[in-house]
Design a protein around this motif. Sequence first.
Motif, PDB file in Angstrom:
ATOM      1  N   THR A  43       0.840  -1.197   0.000  1.00 49.65           N
ATOM      2  CA  THR A  43       0.000   0.000   0.000  1.00 49.65           C
ATOM      3  C   THR A  43       0.874   1.245   0.000  1.00 49.65           C
ATOM      4  O   THR A  43       1.880   1.314   0.700  1.00 49.65           O
ATOM      5  CB  THR A  43      -0.916   0.017   1.232  1.00 49.65           C
ATOM      6  N   HIS A  68      -3.074   5.291  -2.898  1.00 46.49           N
ATOM      7  CA  HIS A  68      -3.935   6.199  -2.130  1.00 46.49           C
ATOM      8  C   HIS A  68      -3.332   7.593  -2.186  1.00 46.49           C
ATOM      9  O   HIS A  68      -2.110   7.756  -2.106  1.00 46.49           O
ATOM     10  CB  HIS A  68      -4.032   5.745  -0.672  1.00 46.49           C
ATOM     11  N   GLN A 106      -8.101   6.129   8.241  1.00 44.74           N
ATOM     12  CA  GLN A 106      -9.021   4.995   8.358  1.00 44.74           C
ATOM     13  C   GLN A 106     -10.369   5.340   7.744  1.00 44.74           C
ATOM     14  O   GLN A 106     -10.962   4.532   7.012  1.00 44.74           O
ATOM     15  CB  GLN A 106      -9.201   4.610   9.827  1.00 44.74           C
ATOM     16  N   GLY A 110     -10.078   3.391   4.599  1.00 43.37           N
ATOM     17  CA  GLY A 110     -10.341   2.071   5.166  1.00 43.37           C
ATOM     18  C   GLY A 110      -9.116   1.412   5.767  1.00 43.37           C
ATOM     19  O   GLY A 110      -9.124   0.222   6.068  1.00 43.37           O
ATOM     20  N   ARG A 111      -8.058   2.176   5.948  1.00 37.46           N
ATOM     21  CA  ARG A 111      -6.849   1.680   6.602  1.00 37.46           C
ATOM     22  C   ARG A 111      -6.123   2.859   7.232  1.00 37.46           C
ATOM     23  O   ARG A 111      -6.188   3.984   6.730  1.00 37.46           O
ATOM     24  CB  ARG A 111      -5.926   0.953   5.629  1.00 37.46           C
ATOM     25  N   ALA A 112      -5.418   2.603   8.313  1.00 35.73           N
ATOM     26  CA  ALA A 112      -4.725   3.666   9.036  1.00 35.73           C
ATOM     27  C   ALA A 112      -3.237   3.717   8.735  1.00 35.73           C
ATOM     28  O   ALA A 112      -2.597   4.742   8.955  1.00 35.73           O
ATOM     29  CB  ALA A 112      -4.929   3.492  10.546  1.00 35.73           C
ATOM     30  N   ARG A 113      -2.656   2.594   8.231  1.00 38.68           N
ATOM     31  CA  ARG A 113      -1.220   2.511   8.014  1.00 38.68           C
ATOM     32  C   ARG A 113      -0.926   2.023   6.593  1.00 38.68           C
ATOM     33  O   ARG A 113      -1.700   1.276   6.006  1.00 38.68           O
ATOM     34  CB  ARG A 113      -0.578   1.554   9.016  1.00 38.68           C
ATOM     35  N   PHE A 114       0.236   2.449   6.096  1.00 37.53           N
ATOM     36  CA  PHE A 114       0.619   2.135   4.719  1.00 37.53           C
ATOM     37  C   PHE A 114       2.084   1.702   4.682  1.00 37.53           C
ATOM     38  O   PHE A 114       2.896   2.171   5.478  1.00 37.53           O
ATOM     39  CB  PHE A 114       0.419   3.366   3.828  1.00 37.53           C
ATOM     40  N   CYS A 139       1.047   7.574   9.694  1.00 34.47           N
ATOM     41  CA  CYS A 139       0.457   6.730   8.656  1.00 34.47           C
ATOM     42  C   CYS A 139       1.385   5.608   8.192  1.00 34.47           C
ATOM     43  O   CYS A 139       0.978   4.784   7.367  1.00 34.47           O
ATOM     44  CB  CYS A 139       0.057   7.586   7.454  1.00 34.47           C
ATOM     45  N   ALA A 141       3.254   2.186   8.367  1.00 41.38           N
ATOM     46  CA  ALA A 141       3.107   0.895   9.023  1.00 41.38           C
ATOM     47  C   ALA A 141       4.437   0.474   9.641  1.00 41.38           C
ATOM     48  O   ALA A 141       5.508   0.899   9.198  1.00 41.38           O
ATOM     49  CB  ALA A 141       2.642  -0.150   8.012  1.00 41.38           C
TER      50      ALA A 141
END
Length: 213
Positions: A43, A68, A106, A110-114, A139, A141
């Motif tokens: 991601t 994103h 999020q 739909g996600r908090a980390r990349f 952000c 991961a």
Amino acid sequence: MSHRQLMDGVYRYQRHIYDLTRKYYLLGRDGLVADLDVPAGGTVLEIGCGTGRNLIAVGRAWPRAQLHGVDISAAMLDTARASVAKAGMAERATLAQGDACGFDAQALFGRARFDRVFISYALSMIPDWEGALAQAGQCVAPGGRLEIVDFGQQDGLPALWKGALFAWLARFHVSPRRDLMPAIERLAQAMGGVAHSRALYRGYAVRGGLVRG
């Protein structure tokens, strides 16, 4: 006037010629993309994605990456969505409007980390650039990377060049950040990560980032 209104005003018309004109002086962007080394199916988030030019380059380099992008300017996002669709990447790219200094990844994506987060020539346009840098760090991961390229202080170039460039950039609300490299190092320490930074093209630009622990 809010920063969002300012950016929409600046780019309402410029967005149509932005990529054509900026390719001659936003140096180091392609090198950043080439160095991202996105894991298979990884991601990627670009903060300040603008016209989508960089995300499209990432998508071409890593065809399995999930893309994103967030930008404060609705006008720029209109151009980005059209460009991403034209490049055939609409199904794996999600673009959203948000303030770089405080967006809810999020809720937007739909996600908090990349796995990879990057910022290209945007911190120099954000008044609270340190807040945006901290938000970017949140952000990333675990084991992921944050990568940044932006204007440097022109230390290896003639003083007349620096004065002329900074005056011209100011017309577009751009202020190169003298303390960018130390700020990246502080963020890395706070996150238990490892920072890196270096000057490019005799100080014309700077590359920096971190690997999160």
